[in-house]
Design an enzyme around this catalytic site. Structure first.
Site, PDB file in Angstrom:
ATOM      1  CB  ILE A   1      -0.944  -0.010   1.214  1.00 40.53           C
ATOM      2  CG1 ILE A   1      -1.946  -1.165   1.111  1.00 40.53           C
ATOM      3  CG2 ILE A   1      -1.690   1.319   1.327  1.00 40.53           C
ATOM      4  CD1 ILE A   1      -2.797  -1.364   2.353  1.00 40.53           C
TER       5      ILE A   1
ATOM      6  CB  SER B   1      -6.103  -3.451   9.483  1.00 46.95           C
ATOM      7  OG  SER B   1      -6.514  -4.769   9.189  1.00 46.95           O
TER       8      SER B   1
ATOM      9  CE1 TYR C   1      -0.946  -5.604  10.215  1.00 42.94           C
ATOM     10  CE2 TYR C   1      -3.151  -6.512  10.433  1.00 42.94           C
ATOM     11  CZ  TYR C   1      -2.267  -5.642   9.823  1.00 42.94           C
ATOM     12  OH  TYR C   1      -2.722  -4.798   8.823  1.00 42.94           O
TER      13      TYR C   1
ATOM     14  CE  LYS D   1      -2.297  -2.234  10.718  1.00 41.57           C
ATOM     15  NZ  LYS D   1      -1.859  -0.949  10.124  1.00 41.57           N
TER      16      LYS D   1
END
Length: 335
Positions: A14, A138, A151, A155
């Site tokens: 991204i 996310s 992760y 987030k």
């Protein structure tokens, strides 16, 4: 006058796609990442698109490196207008198979990297009373799934951290803005270089979107930063159905299906290269570009992104929520 933009995690995925889009607008783009080959490729992308680029090898887990990089960008291009935090790392494994030092490293990069970037950006933007910070979030910051506890935790933390900063800026009546572009599953190289202890090749949970679509959401958020969140893909679907409709049901569903859904049929060895401690695209390495290995399964268009951009107030919420819930129910039926 050209914008000056800093993007962390700019060497692939991204971040790489976002760098190209700002380059196409003639922006000056500071590119921060660890991997030299990927950074060199990002410089070429930006310059071919029509912008100017400065690549600065940076580990965002180190605050001093981020501060020094920001100063280099301003020395080269002038005041930073937009700061975009994208960098992350992860381990695909059950929680009990992730070592403490690995968990610490993921948190330092994926969460504290955003904290460091935000602090460095604010130290420059607040005295000028202008600027925009975009966090790339996310769906997993709202609806956690198995095998990605570090992760998902990072987030979730980014959402809480950013909300706190946003309320402080509102209190101070600041013209500096901070927002989050919330992402779905995206076809990036991470699934080929992330540290994994799974028996088969990791994959994003469908539906999967191309990084260029994600980058359009990031650029739009940078241009219109007054909103708290911008939704790309089926992020809202995870939130609406998972957190508002049937969280306990989805917990059980993901417990049964989440392991298989995040792996292809391809077996991988435990010694494959990974980027947790060192970049895979380091000195003499390979430029992985923006795309991962799932082009044939990825979508380049998204009606929900259109709705997020063009509908407002109650109508927007209703339309996006309806689209998200429908998309998620469709996904559940297909599993």
């Amino acid at each position: 006058m050209s914008q000056t933009v800093v993007i962390t995690g700019a060497s692939a995925g991204i971040g790489r796609a976002t760098a190209w889009q700002f380059g196409a607008r003639g922006a000056n783009v500071g590119l921060l990442a660890r991997g030299r080959a990927g950074l060199d490729g990002a410089v070429r992308d930006v310059e071919r698109a029509g912008g100017r680029a400065l690549a600065i090898p940076t580990d965002v887990a180190d605050y001093d490196q981020v501060e020094a990089a920001a100063q280099q960008v301003e020395d080269a291009f002038g005041p930073i207008d937009v700061w975009i935090n994208v960098t992350f790392t992860a381990v695909f494994a059950p929680f009990t198979q992730i070592e403490p030092e690995e968990y610490k490293r993921i948190t330092e990069v994926t969460y504290l990297g955003y904290v460091h970037g935000t602090r460095v950006a604010l130290s420059r933007m607040l005295p000028r009373d202008q600027g925009t910070i975009v966090q790339v979030g996310s769906a997993l910051g709202f609806r956690s799934i198995p095998l990605q506890s570090a992760y998902c935790g990072a987030k979730h933390a980014i959402n809480g951290f950013t909300e706190s900063i946003r309320t402080e800026l509102i209190h101070d009546k600041s013209n500096v803005h901070i927002t989050i572009a919330q992402m779905p599953a995206v076809n990036t190289p991470q699934f080929s270089w992330v540290l994994s202890r799974l028996p088969r090749h990791p994959q994003p949970v469908p539906p999967i979107y191309q990084p260029e679509l994600a980058a359009r959401g990031v650029v739009f958020a940078a241009d219109h930063p007054r909103r708290k969140h911008y939704w790309v893909g089926t992020t809202t679907a995870y939130t609406i159905l998972g957190q508002k409709v049937a969280p306990a049901l989805l917990d059980r569903y993901l417990g049964r299906t989440g392991y298989k859904a995040q792996q292809t049929g391809e077996k991988v060895g435990p010694d494959r290269p990974n980027n947790l401690w060192e970049p895979v695209d380091g000195e003499g390495g390979h430029d992985h570009g923006a795309h991962g290995a799932f082009d044939d399964k990825s979508h380049a268009h998204d009606p929900q992104l259109f709705l997020s951009h063009h509908l407002r107030a109650v109508g927007a919420v209703a339309a996006v929520a309806g689209t998200g819930a429908l998309a998620t129910m469709t996904w559940l039926r297909r599993r």
